[in-house]
Design a protein around this motif. Structure first.
Motif, PDB file in Angstrom:
ATOM      1  N   TRP A 164      25.670  54.640  37.307  1.00 34.09           N
ATOM      2  CA  TRP A 164      26.789  55.575  37.444  1.00 34.09           C
ATOM      3  C   TRP A 164      26.417  56.948  36.863  1.00 34.09           C
ATOM      4  CZ3 TRP A 164      30.817  54.855  40.482  1.00 34.09           C
ATOM      5  CH2 TRP A 164      31.332  53.576  40.702  1.00 34.09           C
ATOM      6  N   SER A 165      25.782  56.931  35.665  1.00 33.70           N
ATOM      7  CA  SER A 165      25.401  58.210  35.049  1.00 33.70           C
ATOM      8  C   SER A 165      24.421  58.941  35.947  1.00 33.70           C
ATOM      9  CB  SER A 165      24.753  57.991  33.681  1.00 33.70           C
ATOM     10  OG  SER A 165      25.317  56.896  33.024  1.00 33.70           O
ATOM     11  N   HIS A 166      23.475  58.160  36.489  1.00 34.14           N
ATOM     12  CA  HIS A 166      22.472  58.742  37.369  1.00 34.14           C
ATOM     13  C   HIS A 166      23.155  59.361  38.595  1.00 34.14           C
ATOM     14  CE1 HIS A 166      18.106  58.149  38.938  1.00 34.14           C
ATOM     15  NE2 HIS A 166      18.530  59.383  39.090  1.00 34.14           N
ATOM     16  N   ALA A 167      24.088  58.591  39.182  1.00 35.07           N
ATOM     17  CA  ALA A 167      24.805  59.094  40.362  1.00 35.07           C
ATOM     18  C   ALA A 167      25.565  60.372  40.019  1.00 35.07           C
ATOM     19  CB  ALA A 167      25.762  58.026  40.884  1.00 35.07           C
ATOM     20  N   HIS A 168      26.159  60.400  38.819  1.00 31.01           N
ATOM     21  CA  HIS A 168      26.936  61.584  38.441  1.00 31.01           C
ATOM     22  C   HIS A 168      26.040  62.820  38.343  1.00 31.01           C
ATOM     23  CE1 HIS A 168      30.244  63.898  36.885  1.00 31.01           C
ATOM     24  NE2 HIS A 168      29.542  64.256  35.832  1.00 31.01           N
ATOM     25  N   ILE A 169      24.854  62.638  37.744  1.00 29.16           N
ATOM     26  CA  ILE A 169      23.944  63.783  37.606  1.00 29.16           C
ATOM     27  C   ILE A 169      23.544  64.317  38.984  1.00 29.16           C
ATOM     28  CG2 ILE A 169      21.694  64.530  36.748  1.00 29.16           C
ATOM     29  CD1 ILE A 169      21.955  62.447  34.555  1.00 29.16           C
ATOM     30  N   ILE A 170      23.291  63.407  39.918  1.00 32.08           N
ATOM     31  CA  ILE A 170      22.900  63.861  41.263  1.00 32.08           C
ATOM     32  C   ILE A 170      24.092  64.503  41.968  1.00 32.08           C
ATOM     33  CG2 ILE A 170      22.138  63.102  43.551  1.00 32.08           C
ATOM     34  CD1 ILE A 170      20.652  60.791  42.080  1.00 32.08           C
ATOM     35  N   LEU A 171      25.234  63.794  41.969  1.00 29.27           N
ATOM     36  CA  LEU A 171      26.380  64.226  42.778  1.00 29.27           C
ATOM     37  C   LEU A 171      26.980  65.547  42.315  1.00 29.27           C
ATOM     38  CD1 LEU A 171      28.191  60.795  43.212  1.00 29.27           C
ATOM     39  CD2 LEU A 171      27.180  62.172  45.038  1.00 29.27           C
ATOM     40  N   ASN A 172      27.045  65.761  40.978  1.00 29.00           N
ATOM     41  CA  ASN A 172      27.801  66.934  40.525  1.00 29.00           C
ATOM     42  C   ASN A 172      27.181  68.254  40.973  1.00 29.00           C
ATOM     43  OD1 ASN A 172      25.969  67.966  38.486  1.00 29.00           O
ATOM     44  ND2 ASN A 172      26.575  66.251  37.213  1.00 29.00           N
ATOM     45  N   TYR A 216      33.696  62.726  40.534  1.00 29.39           N
ATOM     46  CA  TYR A 216      34.684  62.492  39.482  1.00 29.39           C
ATOM     47  C   TYR A 216      34.658  61.024  39.040  1.00 29.39           C
ATOM     48  CZ  TYR A 216      39.067  62.653  36.924  1.00 29.39           C
ATOM     49  OH  TYR A 216      40.005  62.572  35.933  1.00 29.39           O
ATOM     50  N   VAL A 217      34.592  60.133  40.024  1.00 27.08           N
ATOM     51  CA  VAL A 217      34.585  58.701  39.705  1.00 27.08           C
ATOM     52  C   VAL A 217      33.328  58.342  38.902  1.00 27.08           C
ATOM     53  CG1 VAL A 217      34.423  56.392  40.704  1.00 27.08           C
ATOM     54  CG2 VAL A 217      35.991  58.066  41.679  1.00 27.08           C
ATOM     55  N   ALA A 222      30.348  57.269  33.942  1.00 27.69           N
ATOM     56  CA  ALA A 222      29.259  57.699  33.056  1.00 27.69           C
ATOM     57  C   ALA A 222      29.756  57.805  31.614  1.00 27.69           C
ATOM     58  CB  ALA A 222      28.687  59.029  33.527  1.00 27.69           C
ATOM     59  N   MET A 223      31.013  58.241  31.467  1.00 26.04           N
ATOM     60  CA  MET A 223      31.584  58.324  30.118  1.00 26.04           C
ATOM     61  C   MET A 223      31.498  56.969  29.411  1.00 26.04           C
ATOM     62  SD  MET A 223      35.485  59.274  29.136  1.00 26.04           S
ATOM     63  CE  MET A 223      36.257  57.904  29.990  1.00 26.04           C
ATOM     64  N   TRP A 224      31.872  55.908  30.136  1.00 32.01           N
ATOM     65  CA  TRP A 224      31.811  54.567  29.532  1.00 32.01           C
ATOM     66  C   TRP A 224      30.364  54.125  29.352  1.00 32.01           C
ATOM     67  CZ3 TRP A 224      35.953  53.637  27.173  1.00 32.01           C
ATOM     68  CH2 TRP A 224      37.182  53.998  27.700  1.00 32.01           C
ATOM     69  N   ALA A 225      29.507  54.479  30.309  1.00 30.76           N
ATOM     70  CA  ALA A 225      28.109  54.069  30.213  1.00 30.76           C
ATOM     71  C   ALA A 225      27.444  54.679  28.986  1.00 30.76           C
ATOM     72  CB  ALA A 225      27.360  54.476  31.478  1.00 30.76           C
ATOM     73  N   LEU A 226      27.925  55.866  28.566  1.00 31.82           N
ATOM     74  CA  LEU A 226      27.295  56.543  27.431  1.00 31.82           C
ATOM     75  C   LEU A 226      27.939  56.200  26.099  1.00 31.82           C
ATOM     76  CD1 LEU A 226      26.705  60.114  28.894  1.00 31.82           C
ATOM     77  CD2 LEU A 226      25.006  58.388  28.370  1.00 31.82           C
TER      78      LEU A 226
END
Lengths: 471, 158
Positions: A164-172, A216-217, A222-226
């Motif tokens: 999820w964190s990885h996806a967030h870094i790419i998507l944002n 956003y999702v 990612a917040m929880w993953a970290l």
């Protein structure tokens, strides 16, 4: 908060994603120009390929500067930096070569007073290779700082996957950098009054806005993953994350408004036969405001896990219960609020699936007594449904986001299918051939495939959505 | 009788099987989506929106509505059979069930109206007040069913 970079590292992370996102969008326009035979759009793309090549200079300089500044910092591994450096150099070299090829073609066609061409598909080939290489370089760049992505700590039913964190870094980066390029194309289109480019820019606004949803999702996940459980050696503050999330909420609404305005104009212009100048300016204004929100959101996001760019003067949030996001979470935990928004969500999915099903009926040939243009009117219902469900879905997720992302294997596919289904619907407003299909006529084969894809994607969303509580 | 139903093997299977209940719910969700949205599409057309769709071509949407209603009855029965005694004791469920019956009857009458009158609406370019009243009532009842179902899920005893 300092939006203007004051260190090489900060400048580097700010500008280094522009080539990859920019290449995707400019290449999209370039291919559209080849297909529609628009010389103006093609020349604009050639100019922009050149600018992207020029951008490789500050990226290189800031990269070298960051290497020198961070070499003594034990946080960053030398190996990761060196690998990124090697691939980055190759990527920048090809980006530069593509830019030179583009400008040479521009200059030759201009001197010979002819329309621009692309001998041996040199520009197309080089930019495609450059795109691939910049993506590799981006990926390797993230590896330098984002050690959480390699985290091997995984406790069943407690750890949220780092994917999820990885996806967030790419998507944002797609909406943020994407809006910069979309706005550049849009302003050019408005000044030059070019219809193909107007339509293209509106489409990019819609797509970037839709990608705001998975961003956003994934960010929430990612917040929880970290933080749950915390990653050793990486200091993450929930309060700083909340500051970022609050701004992300503004961004989400900005994207919703801009994307909606752009989609409505794409949809409506079909019936009027032209774009409304006033409405186009409204889209531009909304896009600029949204870009402002996104810039601040991105900056706050960067502060979460980049201690190297912080300044002594930066005051970071310390109260993890402050802000709108935390307040919304508390509100949405109340049953009355949850049940009400869930009811909205139910009506929203009815609208979406109904519109998708009607579109499929018509395009696949089961409802030929209506023209395509008649069915196209119904898409507005699906659009309203998507808006209802983005807002209600976001609120419902906030009620218990940890539960949604930690163990629900159906949640990620559901979000992915929403993106596919929503983007595919835009095709119905873009295809000229489809638009001309009258009552009794058969739709083109390509449209049938899209209709099947739209229907399957939204059916999948309902399946995963309904199974969510049980998985 | 209800207790007997609840003790049948079928009831126990759906209740206890990992997939029985979610699967029936998923089918129920698809049925809801099609009934609500297609009645809404027809309703909005009769209210004057989507003016490019000929009134006569709306007939084509009814087979989908009938198929969806059959799916609703079957999947609804499967869900209900898991705990019929509790459902029947729940006021919200009884209300919803009555609304479903009223909705189905209204839809049938409305269908007959549209089959008879669509051609004349098309000819004079307007809908009879009978048609508008029917579709408004049908839409209202079906939307109430959805709201009632959410209330049962969150407020009721089930």
């Amino acid at each position: 908060m300092h939006l203007i970079p004051q260190s090489w590292s900060h400048l580097h992370i700010l500008i280094s994603v522009f080539p990859s996102v920019g290449l995707v969008i400019v290449l999209g326009f370039y291919i559209a120009a080849i297909r529609t035979g628009s010389d103006f759009v093609r020349r604009t793309c050639l100019v922009l390929f050149g600018f992207l090549a020029l951008l490789s200079v500050p990226i290189y300089v800031s990269g070298i500067g960051s290497m020198a500044a961070l070499s003594a910092n034990p946080r960053f591994s030398k190996d990761a930096i060196n690998t990124h450096y090697d691939w980055g150099m190759v990527a920048l070299a090809i980006v530069a070569a593509a830019g030179i090829a583009a400008w040479v073609e521009l200059w030759r066609s201009w001197r010979a007073c002819r329309t621009s061409g692309d001998p041996f598909h040199l520009v197309l080939g080089l930019t495609t290779v450059a795109l691939g290489l910049t993506i590799v370089a981006d990926e390797l760049g993230w590896k330098i700082n984002h050690r959480e992505l390699q985290s091997v700590i995984s406790i069943t039913d407690v750890s949220t996957p780092q994917a999820w964190s990885h996806a967030h870094i790419i998507l944002n980066h797609i909406p943020t950098a994407g809006y910069v390029f979309a706005i550049a194309f849009f302003i050019t289109a408005l000044v030059a009054n070019n219809e193909v480019m107007k339509r293209g820019s509106l489409t990019v606004f819609v797509i970037c806005s839709i990608i705001g949803v998975p961003t956003y999702v994934a960010g929430t996940a990612a917040m929880w993953a970290l933080t749950q459980p915390p990653i050793p050696d990486i200091e993450i503050s929930k309060a700083v994350i909340n500051g970022h999330r609050d701004m992300a909420l503004w961004t989400l609404f900005g994207l919703a408004f801009t994307g909606s305005a752009a989609w409505i104009e794409l949809w409506r212009s079909r019936y009027r036969g032209r774009f409304s100048p006033v409405w186009l300016n409204v889209v531009l204004l909304l896009a600029l405001v949204t870009l402002g929100f996104m810039t601040e959101t991105g900056h706050r996001g960067g502060l979460i896990n980049h201690p190297e760019i912080r300044l002594p003067a930066d005051i970071l949030p310390t109260d993890e219960n402050a802000g709108i996001s935390a307040a919304l979470e508390a509100t949405m935990k109340q049953m009355a609020w949850f049940a009400s928004w869930q009811t909205v969500h139910f009506f929203g999915y009815c609208l979406i699936f109904g519109a998708a099903f009607a579109a499929a009926l018509r395009v696949l040939g089961f409802w030929k007594s209506a023209s395509f243009a008649a069915m196209h009117q119904l898409l507005v219902l699906g659009f309203i449904g998507v808006l209802m469900n983005v807002v209600s879905g976001m609120l419902m997720m906030l009620s218990d986001s940890y539960r949604y992302v930690v163990g629900d294997i159906g949640f990620a596919p559901k979000i992915a299918l929403i993106v596919i289904g929503a983007i595919a619907i835009v095709y119905f407003s873009l295809s000229d051939r489809l638009w001309k299909v009258k009552a009794g006529e058969d739709a083109p084969a390509a449209a049938k495939w899209v209709a099947v894809m739209v229907l399957l994607a939204w059916a999948g969303v309902i399946v995963f959505g309904r199974l969510l509580p049980f998985l | 009788m209800l207790e007997w139903l609840e003790n049948t093997q079928a009831s126990a299977w759906i209740r206890n099987d990992l997939w029985g209940w979610p699967l029936a719910l998923t089918f129920h969700a698809f049925g809801t989506a099609l009934v609500i949205s297609f009645i809404l599409i027809i309703g909005l057309r009769l209210f004057g929106f989507f003016n490019l769709i000929p009134y006569t071509s709306l007939k084509r949407l009814f087979p989908v509505i009938w198929a969806a209603l059959v799916v609703q009855i079957l999947s609804g029965f499967v869900l209900w059979i898991t705990k019929p005694t509790q459902y029947v004791a729940d006021g919200g469920f009884v209300l919803k069930f009555l609304l479903v019956v009223v909705g189905a009857i209204l839809t049938l009458f409305f269908y007959r109206t549209i089959m008879r009158e669509a051609a004349s609406w098309e000819a004079r370019g307007g809908v009879s007040s009978r048609g508008v009243a029917f579709v408004a009532a049908t839409l209202f009842v079906w939307c109430s069913v959805v709201i009632a179902s959410r209330l049962i899920a969150h407020l009721g005893s089930i």
